[in-house]
Design an enzyme around this catalytic site. Sequence first.
Site, short mmCIF file in Angstrom:
data_model
loop_
_atom_site.label_atom_id
_atom_site.label_comp_id
_atom_site.label_asym_id
_atom_site.label_seq_id
_atom_site.Cartn_x
_atom_site.Cartn_y
_atom_site.Cartn_z
N HIS A 46 11.06 -12.90 2.82
CA HIS A 46 10.58 -14.28 3.01
C HIS A 46 10.64 -14.77 4.45
O HIS A 46 10.22 -15.90 4.73
CB HIS A 46 11.40 -15.24 2.12
CG HIS A 46 11.12 -15.07 0.65
ND1 HIS A 46 9.87 -15.26 0.11
CD2 HIS A 46 11.93 -14.71 -0.37
CE1 HIS A 46 9.92 -15.04 -1.20
NE2 HIS A 46 11.16 -14.68 -1.52
N ARG A 71 16.91 -7.34 4.24
CA ARG A 71 16.34 -7.42 2.90
C ARG A 71 14.92 -6.92 3.02
O ARG A 71 14.10 -7.50 3.76
CB ARG A 71 16.36 -8.84 2.34
CG ARG A 71 15.50 -8.87 1.04
CD ARG A 71 15.74 -10.04 0.18
NE ARG A 71 15.18 -11.27 0.70
CZ ARG A 71 15.21 -12.41 0.02
NH1 ARG A 71 15.76 -12.48 -1.18
NH2 ARG A 71 14.69 -13.51 0.54
N GLU A 147 17.68 -10.90 -10.11
CA GLU A 147 17.15 -12.26 -9.98
C GLU A 147 16.08 -12.58 -11.01
O GLU A 147 15.25 -13.45 -10.79
CB GLU A 147 16.66 -12.51 -8.55
CG GLU A 147 15.78 -11.44 -7.94
CD GLU A 147 15.40 -11.73 -6.49
OE1 GLU A 147 15.67 -12.81 -5.96
OE2 GLU A 147 14.80 -10.83 -5.87
N ASP A 173 15.56 -17.31 -7.60
CA ASP A 173 14.58 -16.66 -8.48
C ASP A 173 15.11 -16.54 -9.90
O ASP A 173 14.33 -16.64 -10.86
CB ASP A 173 14.19 -15.29 -7.92
CG ASP A 173 13.08 -15.42 -6.90
OD1 ASP A 173 12.09 -16.11 -7.18
OD2 ASP A 173 13.21 -14.85 -5.80
C1 3PY Z 1 17.01 -15.98 -4.43
O1 3PY Z 1 17.90 -16.83 -4.57
O2 3PY Z 1 16.12 -15.75 -5.27
C2 3PY Z 1 16.96 -15.18 -3.22
O3 3PY Z 1 16.18 -14.27 -3.14
C3 3PY Z 1 17.85 -15.58 -2.09
O4 3PY Z 1 17.29 -15.29 -0.88
MG MG Z 2 14.71 -14.14 -4.61
#
Ligand code: 3PY
Ligand code: MG
Length: 255
Positions: A46, A71, A147, A173
């Site tokens: 991101h 990441r 996530e 997420d």
């Molecule tokens: C999330 O909280 O989904 C993340 O990917 C944090 O960066």
């Molecule tokens: Mg995320």
Amino acid sequence: MRTNNLKNLASQNTAAINGWLSSDSSYVAEVLGHSGYDAVTVDLQHGQFGIDSVPKLLQAISATPAMPWVRSSGNDLSEINKLLDMGAYGIICPMIETVEQAEELVNATRYAPVGKRSFGPARGLLYGGTDYLEHANDNILVLAMIETPLGLKNAEQILQVPGLDGIYIGPNDLALSLGISPTLSWVDTDLKNHLPYLIKLCKQYNKYSGIFCSDVSMATAMRSYGASLVTPGNDIQMLRTEASQRISDFKKSNL
Ligand code: 3PY
Ligand code: MG
């Protein structure tokens, strides 16, 4: 090979604190690295930059005591190979939902016979040292992001994939995919059950647990459940919060 301090901290049961870089600035990367974080993660998923910016950001972090992490933008063998060759000492991979995906991640991050990482360590060798090849598989931390509801369901099996160090929880997420607004506080939603469950599962399997947190109070709570590593927000979020606070404090003076 240069020691991965994050592995040492985990073996001493000491919490690690991670900085998160969303901006395309080696200066900001260097500032975060000198601020006392144990690791700084370059967010290629991101962050507002492409892969061509990653080498300069890792170089900047490498000039500080913090470990350089990335990441990745996805679970892609060629991208992850390149990020490791650029000198990443930790890989956080988004959206891992199944054992098969976790195995692909291990393949991308570990040299044979454990995985299928191709040889060409480039900056990894410069940062890590001449015996990089011998120790890279044991030294580099590899975390699968949990996530989604499917990832949550399969977390116990994912944690048992050989070569995977542990998980990194993405609460935003996870909330979104469970139909919860990520703007709500985790304590007011089902996340208050899911987050401790995942962290405790890691403890049970003696695996590494990292988590992104909206603020320090969430980070403290996650550590109290046993999280190995917490990330209390990102660079841009901190800048904006502090800027807004200063403006609001000044305006209160009514001068
Ligand atoms: C999330 O909280 O989904 C993340 O990917 C944090 O960066
Ligand atoms: Mg995320």
